[in-house]
Design an enzyme around this catalytic site. Structure first.
Site, PDB file in Angstrom:
ATOM      1  N   TYR A   1      -6.185  -1.182  -6.918  1.00 23.28           N
ATOM      2  CA  TYR A   1      -5.451  -2.231  -6.266  1.00 23.28           C
ATOM      3  C   TYR A   1      -4.668  -1.947  -5.164  1.00 23.28           C
ATOM      4  CZ  TYR A   1      -0.887  -1.172  -9.104  1.00 23.28           C
ATOM      5  OH  TYR A   1       0.156  -0.627  -9.394  1.00 23.28           O
ATOM      6  N   GLU A   2      -4.361  -3.052  -4.341  1.00 23.27           N
ATOM      7  CA  GLU A   2      -4.046  -3.000  -3.108  1.00 23.27           C
ATOM      8  C   GLU A   2      -4.882  -2.438  -2.062  1.00 23.27           C
ATOM      9  OE1 GLU A   2      -1.681  -4.904  -2.651  1.00 23.27           O
ATOM     10  OE2 GLU A   2      -0.993  -5.363  -4.682  1.00 23.27           O
ATOM     11  N   GLY A   3      -6.074  -2.445  -2.376  1.00 22.53           N
ATOM     12  CA  GLY A   3      -7.181  -1.817  -1.576  1.00 22.53           C
ATOM     13  C   GLY A   3      -7.526  -0.678  -1.957  1.00 22.53           C
TER      14      GLY A   3
ATOM     15  N   ARG B   1       0.730  -1.250   0.124  1.00 21.33           N
ATOM     16  CA  ARG B   1       0.065   0.247  -0.014  1.00 21.33           C
ATOM     17  C   ARG B   1       0.864   1.198  -0.039  1.00 21.33           C
ATOM     18  NH1 ARG B   1      -4.941  -2.036   3.877  1.00 21.33           N
ATOM     19  NH2 ARG B   1      -6.080  -3.152   2.233  1.00 21.33           N
TER      20      ARG B   1
ATOM     21  N   GLN C   1      -9.326   1.860   2.096  1.00 25.89           N
ATOM     22  CA  GLN C   1      -8.389   2.749   2.741  1.00 25.89           C
ATOM     23  C   GLN C   1      -9.259   3.543   3.702  1.00 25.89           C
ATOM     24  OE1 GLN C   1      -5.124   1.704   2.189  1.00 25.89           O
ATOM     25  NE2 GLN C   1      -5.931   0.506   0.425  1.00 25.89           N
TER      26      GLN C   1
END
Length: 573
Positions: A427-429, A292, A434
Site C-alpha cells: 500500500y501507498e505504492g 509513503r 517506488q
C-alpha cells in the site's frame, strides 16, 4: 516487552549526524537533550497506552455493525489520550495548530508509535497527511473549518483514491463530482481499500476524495480533490447532519485487523473543492508523499518489534546442544539463530540511521540555504519506503524462524508481525511503483544528478572511516568503496539502458532500489563505526555496533554485486 531505542537515537543525534544535528537544523531552538526528553515521554506513552492493545486489536479487530465501524475495547480511550497529549499534530506546523516538531523528531517518535501498535498508529498518520494536503491547497474558508480539528486530533482524515477498476492507475477513476450551484459539489461513486475510512474514535471523519467533474479531460489531468466529511459542519463549526457517505463493507484482511479498511459509497454526498479544478493530484501528492514516508517508518517500527521479541525468546529458550557452548545454553547461541538475529538488528540499525539522514534532508529542504537537501530528500523517499517495508517482511519472517514451530502458532505473537508486515510493501505504492518513480522521475529525467550527489556524500565518509585503524573500520571502508564503485558503474549502465530500450531499465528498477538501499545502509554503518571509534573506551553498545557493521558489510552489502549483474542484464524474455 517492547523497549524504545532511545539510546540509539541519542547516538545518532549527538555523534553520527554531527555533534548535535537538532541544534544545527533548528538554529539552536532544539538540542539533542530536548529530543531525549521528548522520546522518553513518547516511549512511556507508547509502551503503557498503545502496546498492550496490539494483540487485542489483532484478535478482536474492528467490526462493521449496523452501518458503523466499532473498534475493540480500549481503543477509544487510547486515541483520546493520544489527541489530548498533542501527539497527533506533533509534527505539523504550529500556525495550523500543530506542535511544529522537525522531521528529525517526528520520524523518531513515529517509529515508536508504529512499533507499539502498527495498525492503530496509521490512523493519525493519515490525519497528518490530510492536514498537510489541506494546508498546501485548500481555500482559507476550508482551512478555517477543518484544519485545526484534524491537526488537534478532534477529527481524523482519510485518503480516498482507489476504486475497483482504478488501483495503481488513477487515471481510471470514475467517481464523479457535479456542481450543485451553491459552491458545493455532489460526489457519487464507490471507493475501496480506505484505511480508517470509518470508526468510532472521533465524532467526524474528513475524507479527501479524488473525483472527476463532468467536463473534466480524460486521464490524470482531469482529477480534482474534494473534502467530503462524514458529517456536515454547522454554522458554528460543530457536527451537523449526516452526509451521504455509507460504509458498505470492511475488507477481511491478512493482518492489521484493528485498522478498518472500508468500502465507502458516496451517493450525491456534499463535497467541497480543494484547490484548483482538475489539479487534484497536486494536493493529493502532498498526502501521498507523507504517507509513503510514514509507511516506511511503520515498517521500521514493526521490524524492531519483531526483532526484540524474537531476541528475547531466543535468549531464554533452551533447545538442543549448542556447538562450542556448554549444556543449557539458549538457542540465541546457535550459529544460525545468532546469524538471523544479527541480520535483523544490523538492518534495523541501518534503516534507523537512514531515517534520520532523510529527516535531516527534509528539515534542511525547508531552509532557503539548502536547495540540495530537497533534491536528496525526494530521491530518498522511494528508497526509504521500498527498503523499510520489504525489510519489515523479511525481518518478521526471520522472527517466525527464530521461534521455530512456536512462531507458526498465533499465541506466540510472531505470526501477527508477519501478517501485519505483508501489506506494507504494497500500500501507498508497491515496491515496483517506488522503484519506477526512483529511476523514472528521480534518475533518468534528471540524468542521475541526485544519484551522483548521493554517491559523493558516501565517498566523503570513506576517509574518516579508513583513519579509524580498527579492523572493522578497515573492512567496512574496503567493502563500502567496492560497493560504491559498483553502484556508480551500474547507475551509468542503467542510464544507457534507458536511452536504448526503457523496458531494459525498468526491468531492473526494483533491483536498483535494493542496491541503493543496501549502499545507504552501509553508509550509515560506516558513519556509526567512525563515531564509535572516537570513544576513549568501547562500551557494550559500541561493541555491538561494530559487530553489526561488520556483519552488514559481509552479509547484506555484498549483495550489491549480484544485483549489479542482474540490472545490467536488462529484461530477459
Amino acid at each position: 516487552m517492547y523497549k524504545a531505542p532511545i539510546a540509539h537515537y541519542d547516538f545518532l543525534y549527538s555523534e553520527v549526524l554531527g555533534s548535535d544535528i537538532l541544534e544545527a537544523v533548528t538554529d539552536g531552538e532544539l538540542k539533542a537533550s530536548d529530543a531525549h526528553e521528548v522520546l522518553t515521554a513518547a516511549a512511556e506513552f507508547a509502551v503503557d497506552k498503545l502496546h498492550p492493545l496490539n494483540t487485542v486489536g489483532d484478535r478482536v479487530g474492528s467490526v462493521l455493525s449496523e452501518g458503523v465501524v466499532r473498534t475493540p475495547a480500549g481503543y477509544q480511550d487510547a486515541y483520546q489520550a493520544v489527541a489530548r497529549a498533542g501527539w497527533v499534530g506533533f509534527g505539523l506546523e504550529s500556525e495550523i495548530g500543530g506542535g511544529g516538531a522537525p522531521f528529525l523528531l517526528r520520524q523518531a517518535v513515529s517509529e515508536l508509535w508504529f512499533a507499539a501498535n502498527p495498525a492503530f498508529s496509521v490512523c493519525w498518520l493519515l490525519s497528518t497527511g490530510a492536514a498537510a494536503a489541506l494546508n498546501s491547497a485548500a481555500s482559507p474558508e476550508l482551512k478555517d473549518v477543518y484544519l485545526s480539528k484534524i491537526a488537534s486530533g478532534e477529527w481524523t482524515g482519510t485518503m480516498n483514491l482507489t476504486e475497483s477498476d482504478a488501483g495503481t492507475d488513477l487515471s481510471a477513476i470514475r467517481t464523479i463530482a457535479r456542481p450543485k450551484g451553491d459552491g458545493t459539489w455532489a460526489v457519487t461513486g464507490q471507493k475501496i481499500f480506505i484505511t480508517w475510512g470509518d470508526h468510532d474514535l472521533t465524532d467526524n471523519i474528513v475524507h479527501l476524495v479524488l473525483a472527476r467533474t463532468p467536463d473534466a479531460p480524460a486521464g490524470l489531468g482531469g482529477l480534482s480533490l474534494f473534502v467530503v466529511p462524514k458529517f456536515l459542519v454547522d454554522s458554528e463549526g460543530g457536527i451537523g447532519e449526516r452526509n451521504r457517505v455509507t460504509t458498505v463493507a470492511l475488507e477481511h484482511k491478512l493482518g492489521l485487523h484493528v485498522s478498518p479498511t472500508c468500502v465507502l459509497d458516496y451517493a450525491d454526498a456534499t463535497g467541497y473543492l480543494v484547490g484548483d479544478l482538475h489539479r487534484g493530484l497536486a494536493g493529493m501528492f502532498v498526502m501521498m508523499n507523507n504517507a509513503r514516508i510514514g509507511v516506511g517508518l511503520q515498517g521500521l517500527g514493526l521490524a524492531d518489534l519483531a526483532y526484540q521479541e524474537a531476541r528475547d525468546y531466543a535468549q531464554q529458550r533452551v533447545q538442543g546442544s549448542v556447538v562450542g557452548r556448554p549444556a543449557g545454553t539458549p538457542i540465541a547461541e546457535h550459529p544460525d539463530v545468532a546469524r538471523l538475529l544479527l541480520s535483523m538488528s544490523s538492518s534495523i540499525s541501518a534503516m534507523r540511521g537512514f531515517s534520520m539522514q532523510m529527516a535531516e534532508w527534509l528539515d534542511r529542504s525547508q531552509r532557503a540555504d539548502s536547495p540540495e537537501a530537497g533534491q536528496l530528500a525526494e530521491f530518498g523517499v522511494p528508497i526509504l519506503k521500498g527498503w523499510f517495508t520489504e525489510e519489515a517482511v523479511r525481518i518478521a519472517s526471520d522472527g517466525v524462524q527464530v521461534y521455530g514451530g512456536m512462531g507458526f502458532i498465533e499465541e506466540a505473537g510472531a505470526a501477527q508481525h508477519y501478517r501485519d508486515a505483508r501489506i506494507m510493501p504494497i500500500y501507498e505504492g508497491t515496491t515496483a511503483i517506488q522503484a519506477n518513480d526512483l529511476i523514472g522521475r528521480k534518475l533518468i529525467r534528471a540524468d542521475g544528478a541526485a544519484a551522483w550527489r548521493f554517491f559523493e556524500l558516501i565517498d566523503s565518509s570513506l576517509a574518516p572511516l579508513r583513519s579509524g585503524g580498527h579492523p572493522v573500520a578497515t573492512r567496512t571502508a574496503e567493502r563500502l568503496e567496492r560497493a560504491l564503485r559498483a553502484a556508480r558503474d551500474t547507475t551509468q549502465a542503467l542510464l544507457s539502458l534507458a536511452a536504448a530500450n526503457p523496458r531494459d531499465a525498468y526491468a531492473g528498477s526494483v533491483s536498483y532500489l535494493t542496491l541503493l538501499s543496501l549502499l545507504a545502509g552501509a553508509w550509515m554503518h560506516g558513519r556509526m563505526v567512525t563515531a564509535v571509534l572516537a570513544h576513549p573506551e568501547l562500551s557494550t553498545a559500541d561493541r555491538q555496533r561494530l559487530t553489526e557493521a561488520d556483519f552488514y558489510g559481509a552479509h547484506h552489502l555484498s549483495r550489491v554485486h549480484a544485483l549489479a549483474e542482474a540490472i545490467r542484464a536488462g529484461e530477459i524474455v
